[in-house]
Design a protein around this motif. Sequence first.
Motif, PDB file in Angstrom:
ATOM      1  N   UNK A   9       8.854 -57.594 106.469  1.00  0.00           N
ATOM      2  CA  UNK A   9      10.090 -56.798 106.518  1.00  0.00           C
ATOM      3  C   UNK A   9      10.484 -56.379 105.104  1.00  0.00           C
ATOM      4  N   UNK A  10      10.370 -57.295 104.157  1.00  0.00           N
ATOM      5  CA  UNK A  10      10.676 -56.957 102.761  1.00  0.00           C
ATOM      6  C   UNK A  10       9.786 -55.809 102.271  1.00  0.00           C
ATOM      7  N   UNK A  11       8.515 -55.861 102.653  1.00  0.00           N
ATOM      8  CA  UNK A  11       7.576 -54.797 102.278  1.00  0.00           C
ATOM      9  C   UNK A  11       8.079 -53.448 102.803  1.00  0.00           C
ATOM     10  N   UNK A  12       8.504 -53.466 104.068  1.00  0.00           N
ATOM     11  CA  UNK A  12       8.976 -52.224 104.682  1.00  0.00           C
ATOM     12  C   UNK A  12      10.266 -51.728 104.017  1.00  0.00           C
ATOM     13  N   UNK A  37       6.928 -70.156  91.850  1.00  0.00           N
ATOM     14  CA  UNK A  37       5.847 -69.356  92.447  1.00  0.00           C
ATOM     15  C   UNK A  37       6.214 -68.969  93.876  1.00  0.00           C
ATOM     16  N   UNK A  38       5.713 -67.845  94.337  1.00  0.00           N
ATOM     17  CA  UNK A  38       6.011 -67.421  95.709  1.00  0.00           C
ATOM     18  C   UNK A  38       4.812 -66.644  96.260  1.00  0.00           C
ATOM     19  N   UNK A  39       4.541 -66.861  97.532  1.00  0.00           N
ATOM     20  CA  UNK A  39       3.438 -66.140  98.179  1.00  0.00           C
ATOM     21  C   UNK A  39       4.024 -65.206  99.231  1.00  0.00           C
ATOM     22  N   UNK A  40       3.929 -63.910  98.971  1.00  0.00           N
ATOM     23  CA  UNK A  40       4.321 -62.916  99.982  1.00  0.00           C
ATOM     24  C   UNK A  40       3.117 -62.706 100.887  1.00  0.00           C
ATOM     25  N   UNK A  41       3.274 -63.062 102.147  1.00  0.00           N
ATOM     26  CA  UNK A  41       2.108 -63.066 103.024  1.00  0.00           C
ATOM     27  C   UNK A  41       2.275 -62.069 104.163  1.00  0.00           C
ATOM     28  N   UNK A  42       1.223 -61.334 104.498  1.00  0.00           N
ATOM     29  CA  UNK A  42       1.305 -60.447 105.673  1.00  0.00           C
ATOM     30  C   UNK A  42       1.472 -61.227 106.977  1.00  0.00           C
ATOM     31  N   UNK A  43       1.344 -62.551 106.899  1.00  0.00           N
ATOM     32  CA  UNK A  43       1.513 -63.364 108.110  1.00  0.00           C
ATOM     33  C   UNK A  43       2.960 -63.805 108.307  1.00  0.00           C
ATOM     34  N   UNK A  44       3.822 -63.546 107.316  1.00  0.00           N
ATOM     35  CA  UNK A  44       5.208 -64.021 107.391  1.00  0.00           C
ATOM     36  C   UNK A  44       6.123 -62.838 107.680  1.00  0.00           C
ATOM     37  N   UNK A  45       6.902 -62.934 108.729  1.00  0.00           N
ATOM     38  CA  UNK A  45       7.714 -61.801 109.181  1.00  0.00           C
ATOM     39  C   UNK A  45       8.699 -61.361 108.106  1.00  0.00           C
ATOM     40  N   UNK A  46       9.360 -62.332 107.471  1.00  0.00           N
ATOM     41  CA  UNK A  46      10.343 -61.968 106.446  1.00  0.00           C
ATOM     42  C   UNK A  46       9.684 -61.145 105.337  1.00  0.00           C
ATOM     43  N   UNK A  47       8.466 -61.519 104.955  1.00  0.00           N
ATOM     44  CA  UNK A  47       7.779 -60.818 103.866  1.00  0.00           C
ATOM     45  C   UNK A  47       7.372 -59.402 104.266  1.00  0.00           C
TER      46      UNK A  47
END
Lengths: 266, 570
Positions: B365-368, B353-363
């Motif tokens: 950046x992945x979104x972008x 399981x994984x939580x992509x969070x708007x609070x995590x910089x790496x995530x």
Amino acid sequence: MKTVTLTLTNPPKLLLEGQNITPDNFAGKNTAEIATLDLWEGKQKIPLGKHFTVAGDGGATAAETKIVLRGDCTRVKRIGQQMTAGEIVIEGNADMYIGGWMQGGKIHVKGNVDSFCGIGMEGGELIVDGNAGCHLGSSPRGEWRGMKGGLIRVAGNVGSDTATFINGGTIIIGGDADIHVSTHGEGGTVVIKGDAKGRVGGQMVKGDIYVYGTIENPLPGFSMVGEVEQEVDGETALFAHHIGDLGERHPVSRGKTVYANLYTRL
Amino acid sequence: MSELIIRNGFVFDPLQGIRGDRMDIGIKDGKIVETSTLSAPRTIDAAGMTVMAGGVDIHSHVVGPKVNVGRLFRPEDKLFKSPHKSPTCSRMEMGSSVPSTFKTGYDYARMGYVFVNEAAMPPLHSPHVHEEIRDTPIIDNAAMPVFGNNWFTLEYLKNNEIENNAAYTAWLLRATRGFGIKVVNPGGSEAWGWGLNCVHIHDPVPYFDIAPAEIVKGLIETNEFLGLPHSVHLHCNNLGNPGNYTDTLDSLRLAEGYAPKNDFGRKQVMHVTHLQFHAYGGDSWGNVGARSKDIMDYVNAHDNITVDMGQVTLDETTTMTADGPFEHHLRAQNNLKWANVDVELETAAGVVPYIYSPKVKANTIQWAVGLELALLAKDPMRIFLTTDHPNAGPFTRYPRVIAWLMSRAARDATMKTFKWLDRTIDATSIDGIDRELDLYEIAQMTRAGPARALGLTHMYGGLAPGMDADVAVYALNPGDMPSDPAAIENAFSRCALLVKDGVVTVRDGEVVTEPAKRTIWVDVKVPENTQVQRDIYEHFLRHYSVKLDNYSLFEEHLHNSRVIEVDTTQ
């Protein structure tokens, strides 16, 4: 605060799913409206009024609503599930999932409760005068984010798997606990004033456990580091301090490794 | 069968170059027909609405053993997230990031999709894949067996025996009723059996002494030798690690010099999937940055490559891939429950399981990175909308991804929720991109493009007479697009109408009928090859835990077969 009294006058043949019995759902509703709220008996949806006699109106908000349950609710589940405020008093026993995912308010059960009570709890108080079953204050099945906050107080004994994946909050058990306490715990406090059977703090990363009696089978992953005096539940006592579970990963905070603490009363 | 006419909609069909013209679509006996051939059709009024072909998903993990592991070990994915049974659907729906088979079919249909390509089928477990295909209602499915770590493939390609590898590939496609050649972390999943990985394309695979580069090139040659409808479908080495864009560029360059050879209108020799996970700069999660531009400059300049996005949707989800070492690596990062498995001789898999969070910089950046890839693409016929469901996010978020692609305001609103907005903007170029895609480009990315890359434009992805009558109508007026991006998302979440095989399947966002779904597979005729037959016999005798007779899919597992025949003997 306004009081709604529910009296179980027509006991169900099957177990009743009572997740709608919360101050949140009763707030702003009068006696007749409360009687039309849904309950589930097996797969059948039925109005609350079919089994319960309702007296009194709900308050304007959940915080201003108190629910009193009378009659034998041994087969009524999920009372107070996901409640955010207000008060519930259960005069006798109740079934599983009482106060599950509770966020606020207070539940007082004067008898015993079954398993899964207070699971996924985030806040509020759950007081049980009798015994509780398994998975008290535990995480829901599969979930790694367990109890986050609030207080559970059980005067009697509890079953197995108490406080699995606990992250915060406090559980105080007046009697004995069966196996598996705070498994995978990452915070929070569990106090067992009686004896614990074993597997206390297995795979625990962080958090505290106090055992006043004996642990029948202590885990080898915990190591005694000294003696400390601690105030617990309003009284001060001397405890042997163990850290663990040494087989598990542990976070480092300000250069120091954080362990779970197991205190046994000397 | 009944006749239908969908009147006056704004039609977007990139396969025919139709850009929002007001047209009528005629349907007869499950096929699109010229409206003049209809005698007494039932009329559906689509005035003021957008009409497209049914959606085609080129890469999604929806059926099979690892998906089911996700369902089994994430009961919390169902808790409070499963709707009550819809009165218009025959089955209950459960789950969120790994929905039940029934919910999968219904939710794709509600979004106007009709075809979903299962991204990775472990050949040994093909019966399970096909059983779940049968249980996934409405949408047609194909499944790609994985080849990139298969012992037969590694041995043939090490010796450069393309013809033998082609004969084996044809045999395996038939044995598993598979659709095409999937390659996952070539060599790496096999190396993981030795506790190793192949993070660069020239890292040798232990024992087999072959490098990922040779595996990929060999499989491209095999694919074009056979002339399959789809190309090699590649999940590159070194997924998800900072600085991996150079390895991705190396992998992309492997396609140089190859031209497509097929009778299905496919233009590429390599489809590189979930490119978002492969476009990172930096050398740690502390300084990771987007290298989407380097990647897209290469892709834009090379016509023989197609890609899909693998867009991160910032949700809690369940990652699952045949990239065993990656999943093992991921669980060490987030300390959550995990499953890993080796599939004898063939592949591996893992689920975390994984939580992509708007609070995590790496995530963030992945979104972008994902959106940059699509917005920097010159040809939307070569980049497709996916979330690598459920790895970067559940497929039910496609409408939100569409809203992000179509609206700068939607992107800005999401970016406002980022905890590390400034650092995300510094590490990416998303804030400097004003491009907003139009409905024609969305139709390219979600139907026409994937259908062409899959070699299925004779059935899916367009509205030309003779094609399957799969038509999606969305409550969007291209002349008067809503200023609120949420309205775009809502329109694509619940299509106004979906006609599948000529049957009205979804109306006003609700499934109203469940027409028979089909399994698409590719049957390749190759000349008899006694050496390969002997190799197969030998491996089953010595190494497999199952008998050869029990390995191939039994006919009763294959549901409503629709075979695509390829003959290499001519």
